[in-house]
Design a protein around this motif. Structure first.
Motif, PDB file in Angstrom:
ATOM      1  N   GLY A  97     -34.410  29.409 -12.392  1.00 23.21           N
ATOM      2  CA  GLY A  97     -34.237  28.511 -13.530  1.00 23.21           C
ATOM      3  C   GLY A  97     -32.995  27.651 -13.400  1.00 23.21           C
ATOM      4  N   GLY A  98     -31.898  28.223 -12.898  1.00 22.10           N
ATOM      5  CA  GLY A  98     -30.685  27.437 -12.691  1.00 22.10           C
ATOM      6  C   GLY A  98     -30.867  26.346 -11.658  1.00 22.10           C
ATOM      7  N   ASP A  99     -31.522  26.671 -10.539  1.00 21.64           N
ATOM      8  CA  ASP A  99     -31.799  25.656  -9.523  1.00 21.64           C
ATOM      9  C   ASP A  99     -32.734  24.572 -10.058  1.00 21.64           C
ATOM     10  OD1 ASP A  99     -30.215  26.886  -7.617  1.00 21.64           O
ATOM     11  OD2 ASP A  99     -31.848  28.171  -6.917  1.00 21.64           O
ATOM     12  N   SER A 100     -33.690  24.960 -10.881  1.00 16.65           N
ATOM     13  CA  SER A 100     -34.602  23.972 -11.472  1.00 16.65           C
ATOM     14  C   SER A 100     -33.857  23.023 -12.398  1.00 16.65           C
ATOM     15  CB  SER A 100     -35.725  24.688 -12.237  1.00 16.65           C
ATOM     16  OG  SER A 100     -36.450  25.563 -11.395  1.00 16.65           O
ATOM     17  N   LEU A 101     -32.912  23.556 -13.175  1.00 12.04           N
ATOM     18  CA  LEU A 101     -32.127  22.703 -14.066  1.00 12.04           C
ATOM     19  C   LEU A 101     -31.306  21.692 -13.278  1.00 12.04           C
ATOM     20  CD1 LEU A 101     -31.050  21.955 -16.866  1.00 12.04           C
ATOM     21  CD2 LEU A 101     -29.364  23.787 -16.620  1.00 12.04           C
ATOM     22  N   LEU A 115     -32.479  14.368 -10.849  1.00 11.03           N
ATOM     23  CA  LEU A 115     -33.510  13.337 -10.984  1.00 11.03           C
ATOM     24  C   LEU A 115     -33.226  12.434 -12.177  1.00 11.03           C
ATOM     25  CD1 LEU A 115     -36.725  15.444 -10.244  1.00 11.03           C
ATOM     26  CD2 LEU A 115     -35.573  13.825  -8.716  1.00 11.03           C
ATOM     27  N   ILE A 116     -32.794  13.007 -13.288  1.00 11.67           N
ATOM     28  CA  ILE A 116     -32.479  12.193 -14.467  1.00 11.67           C
ATOM     29  C   ILE A 116     -31.256  11.321 -14.215  1.00 11.67           C
ATOM     30  CG2 ILE A 116     -31.793  12.321 -16.901  1.00 11.67           C
ATOM     31  CD1 ILE A 116     -33.381  14.856 -17.165  1.00 11.67           C
ATOM     32  N   ASP A 117     -30.344  11.784 -13.382  1.00  7.32           N
ATOM     33  CA  ASP A 117     -29.095  11.062 -13.148  1.00  7.32           C
ATOM     34  C   ASP A 117     -29.307   9.758 -12.389  1.00  7.32           C
ATOM     35  OD1 ASP A 117     -26.189  11.126 -13.486  1.00  7.32           O
ATOM     36  OD2 ASP A 117     -26.126  11.232 -11.299  1.00  7.32           O
ATOM     37  N   LYS A 118     -30.519   9.502 -11.905  1.00 12.28           N
ATOM     38  CA  LYS A 118     -30.800   8.222 -11.261  1.00 12.28           C
ATOM     39  C   LYS A 118     -30.741   7.070 -12.255  1.00 12.28           C
ATOM     40  CE  LYS A 118     -33.678  10.148  -7.562  1.00 12.28           C
ATOM     41  NZ  LYS A 118     -35.023  10.150  -6.925  1.00 12.28           N
ATOM     42  N   SER A 119     -30.923   7.368 -13.527  1.00 14.16           N
ATOM     43  CA  SER A 119     -30.812   6.340 -14.550  1.00 14.16           C
ATOM     44  C   SER A 119     -29.346   6.002 -14.788  1.00 14.16           C
ATOM     45  CB  SER A 119     -31.462   6.814 -15.856  1.00 14.16           C
ATOM     46  OG  SER A 119     -31.260   5.879 -16.896  1.00 14.16           O
ATOM     47  N   GLU A 120     -29.089   4.738 -15.193  1.00 14.89           N
ATOM     48  CA  GLU A 120     -27.718   4.297 -15.406  1.00 14.89           C
ATOM     49  C   GLU A 120     -27.092   4.896 -16.657  1.00 14.89           C
ATOM     50  OE1 GLU A 120     -30.192   2.314 -14.762  1.00 14.89           O
ATOM     51  OE2 GLU A 120     -29.765   1.370 -12.833  1.00 14.89           O
ATOM     52  N   LEU A 121     -27.906   5.321 -17.600  1.00 13.44           N
ATOM     53  CA  LEU A 121     -27.392   5.743 -18.894  1.00 13.44           C
ATOM     54  C   LEU A 121     -27.375   7.263 -19.041  1.00 13.44           C
ATOM     55  CD1 LEU A 121     -29.164   3.075 -21.111  1.00 13.44           C
ATOM     56  CD2 LEU A 121     -26.866   3.005 -20.146  1.00 13.44           C
ATOM     57  N   ASP A 135     -25.548  11.142 -17.538  1.00 10.22           N
ATOM     58  CA  ASP A 135     -24.367  11.739 -16.925  1.00 10.22           C
ATOM     59  C   ASP A 135     -24.758  13.107 -16.367  1.00 10.22           C
ATOM     60  OD1 ASP A 135     -21.233  11.631 -16.706  1.00 10.22           O
ATOM     61  OD2 ASP A 135     -21.731  13.636 -17.440  1.00 10.22           O
ATOM     62  N   PHE A 136     -24.389  13.366 -15.122  1.00 13.44           N
ATOM     63  CA  PHE A 136     -24.825  14.584 -14.454  1.00 13.44           C
ATOM     64  C   PHE A 136     -24.217  15.828 -15.100  1.00 13.44           C
ATOM     65  CE2 PHE A 136     -24.311  17.830 -11.133  1.00 13.44           C
ATOM     66  CZ  PHE A 136     -25.638  18.011 -10.786  1.00 13.44           C
ATOM     67  N   VAL A 137     -22.941  15.775 -15.459  1.00 16.14           N
ATOM     68  CA  VAL A 137     -22.294  16.941 -16.068  1.00 16.14           C
ATOM     69  C   VAL A 137     -22.957  17.300 -17.395  1.00 16.14           C
ATOM     70  CG1 VAL A 137     -20.141  17.776 -17.084  1.00 16.14           C
ATOM     71  CG2 VAL A 137     -20.106  16.583 -14.906  1.00 16.14           C
ATOM     72  N   ASN A 138     -23.196  16.298 -18.223  1.00 11.51           N
ATOM     73  CA  ASN A 138     -23.827  16.564 -19.518  1.00 11.51           C
ATOM     74  C   ASN A 138     -25.269  17.028 -19.365  1.00 11.51           C
ATOM     75  OD1 ASN A 138     -21.470  15.769 -20.870  1.00 11.51           O
ATOM     76  ND2 ASN A 138     -22.098  13.628 -20.889  1.00 11.51           N
ATOM     77  N   ASP A 139     -25.995  16.430 -18.434  1.00 12.87           N
ATOM     78  CA  ASP A 139     -27.380  16.844 -18.219  1.00 12.87           C
ATOM     79  C   ASP A 139     -27.484  18.260 -17.664  1.00 12.87           C
ATOM     80  OD1 ASP A 139     -28.118  14.340 -19.047  1.00 12.87           O
ATOM     81  OD2 ASP A 139     -28.323  13.520 -17.021  1.00 12.87           O
ATOM     82  N   THR A 140     -26.416  18.729 -17.023  1.00 11.79           N
ATOM     83  CA  THR A 140     -26.454  20.062 -16.401  1.00 11.79           C
ATOM     84  C   THR A 140     -25.980  21.152 -17.348  1.00 11.79           C
ATOM     85  OG1 THR A 140     -26.061  19.067 -14.233  1.00 11.79           O
ATOM     86  CG2 THR A 140     -25.643  21.426 -14.446  1.00 11.79           C
ATOM     87  N   PHE A 141     -24.899  20.892 -18.097  1.00  9.42           N
ATOM     88  CA  PHE A 141     -24.268  21.960 -18.875  1.00  9.42           C
ATOM     89  C   PHE A 141     -24.691  21.996 -20.341  1.00  9.42           C
ATOM     90  CE2 PHE A 141     -21.353  21.451 -15.291  1.00  9.42           C
ATOM     91  CZ  PHE A 141     -21.222  22.758 -14.884  1.00  9.42           C
ATOM     92  N   LEU A 142     -24.982  20.866 -20.924  1.00  7.36           N
ATOM     93  CA  LEU A 142     -25.346  20.871 -22.343  1.00  7.36           C
ATOM     94  C   LEU A 142     -26.657  21.610 -22.626  1.00  7.36           C
ATOM     95  CD1 LEU A 142     -24.278  17.312 -23.558  1.00  7.36           C
ATOM     96  CD2 LEU A 142     -23.062  19.483 -23.766  1.00  7.36           C
ATOM     97  N   PRO A 143     -27.694  21.561 -21.749  1.00  3.23           N
ATOM     98  CA  PRO A 143     -28.908  22.346 -22.038  1.00  3.23           C
ATOM     99  C   PRO A 143     -28.698  23.855 -22.042  1.00  3.23           C
ATOM    100  CG  PRO A 143     -29.409  20.583 -20.485  1.00  3.23           C
ATOM    101  CD  PRO A 143     -27.919  20.635 -20.616  1.00  3.23           C
ATOM    102  N   ILE A 144     -27.582  24.337 -21.495  1.00  5.91           N
ATOM    103  CA  ILE A 144     -27.328  25.784 -21.480  1.00  5.91           C
ATOM    104  C   ILE A 144     -26.884  26.273 -22.853  1.00  5.91           C
ATOM    105  CG2 ILE A 144     -26.084  27.627 -20.275  1.00  5.91           C
ATOM    106  CD1 ILE A 144     -25.679  25.795 -17.953  1.00  5.91           C
TER     107      ILE A 144
END
Length: 370
Positions: A324-328, A334-340, A342-351
């Motif tokens: 599950g961690g690797d999937s996140l 993949l989402i971070d390809k968009s300009e709007l 952020d990788f840190v927020n997309d990774t840690f906030l869902p936890i």
């Protein structure tokens, strides 16, 4: 990724374990039935000539009966002294009267039902398994995303990120000493509860608030320009060209900011990330120590005698958490390809929602975790 590979290998091992594994006879558990049947087999193969010399001793006939739920052990001994049984037929008749002969072997599905009942008899045991999976999930996210974050935001090399992870790993043993000392003065359930709160605080603090504010501002500007253009339609094609050019300039501006420097908390991102990465990691180490201790206390003793024991279940649950961690991390990249984004927020906030769920489960079954 390695997590998906390990998940596939564990799945294959689980299938092979379920289909081909046969529980061996537990001689160390003073299984009198096994010893008596073994005596019959050996005497029959030798033609009964050596039967008189094979006396039944008290140690061979000592049997331990384990209560399924409470785990209390009572011993019953059949003492024959120096009396020997002169024939195999009399011995077999004794076994039949005692109900030890022709004992039907439970099927595989009956064993699974028994294991299910043992696992869910005390709801605290599934809760400890879920918390253990959550710990593996968070640790996998922290360790696997560290090199990506350091390269994107701080321009670190992989060796620098590896040194940071090595420093965190060196803190594992001291953390266990601290937990061992703390459990002498505080309840393990309380330590478990406050450790989850500790991790949640770290997840909130490690977020990139500058990135959130900046990209929300860009989205607001673009939305305001589009709304203004929609409110005042002009037939001239020159206005359409101007609006298209302005939107293109805004998009290029966002892309330029995204590519030149990944902003992180107004220049304090490096300090914030290192501090709260260590914060979260230490919280997971403390939580793992008390969770495994509680897991051993709430596990029924009979569960450890089955082919799917608590150790195997914890290993499988932990593997699922790492997958599950690797999937996140994969989804965040993949989402971070968009300009709007952020990788840190997309990774840690869902936890954070997962952390709140674990905290709610611990509070709900708090009195059972003893």
């Amino acid at each position: 990724s390695p997590g998906f590979l390990m998940a596939g290998l564990w799945a294959l091992q689980l299938v092979a374990l379920a289909l081909f594994f046969d529980e061996p006879d537990r001689i160390n558990n003073n299984n009198a039935e096994h010893l008596l049947k073994k005596s019959i087999t050996s005497s029959s193969s030798s033609g009964g000539s050596n039967w008189n010399s094979n006396h039944i001793t008290a140690s061979m006939l000592e049997d331990s009966f384990v209560d399924e739920m409470t785990g209390s052990v009572t011993s019953s001994k059949m003492k024959y002294g120096s009396t020997s049984i002169s024939s195999n037929s009399e011995h077999i008749e004794l076994l039949e009267r005692g109900g030890l002969a022709n004992d039907p072997k439970p099927t595989f599905w009956l064993k699974l039902v028994e294991i299910y009942n043992l696992v869910f008899y005390n709801p605290a045991l599934p809760v400890t398994f879920l918390v253990f999976s959550y710990i593996e999930f968070v640790d996998e996210v922290l360790i696997s995303s560290c090199s990506m974050v350091c390269r994107r935001y701080f321009s670190w090399h992989g060796s620098s990120a590896g040194f940071l992870i090595a420093c965190l790993g060196a803190c594992v043993l001291p953390a266990h000493f601290v937990v061992e000392h703390a459990t002498r003065h505080y309840d393990e359930r309380a330590i478990m509860k406050y450790s989850i709160v500790f991790i949640c605080v770290g997840l909130v603090a490690i977020a990139n608030y500058e990135g959130i504010i900046m990209y929300m501002t860009y989205v607001g500007e673009v939305a305001w320009e589009n709304a203004s253009n929609m409110s005042f339609p002009v037939a001239s094609s020159s206005f359409d060209d101007d609006s298209l050019e302005s939107n293109l300039d805004a998009s290029l501006h966002v892309s330029e900011v995204k590519q030149t420097a990944d902003p992180y908390d107004w220049g304090l991102g490096m300090v914030m990330y290192v501090v709260f990465l260590s914060w979260i990691f230490m919280g997971t180490i403390i939580l793992e120590a008390v969770d495994t201790s509680l897991m051993s206390k709430v596990t029924p003793p009979k569960l450890n005698g089955t082919f799917i024991n608590s150790g195997l279940i914890a290993t499988l649950i932990g593997t699922i958490g790492r997958v599950g961690g690797d999937s996140l991390i994969t989804i965040s990249a993949l989402i971070d390809k968009s300009e709007l984004t952020d990788f840190v927020n997309d990774t840690f906030l869902p936890i954070i929602p997962l952390t709140l769920i674990c905290y709610w489960l611990v509070l709900k079954y708090y009195k059972l975790c003893v």
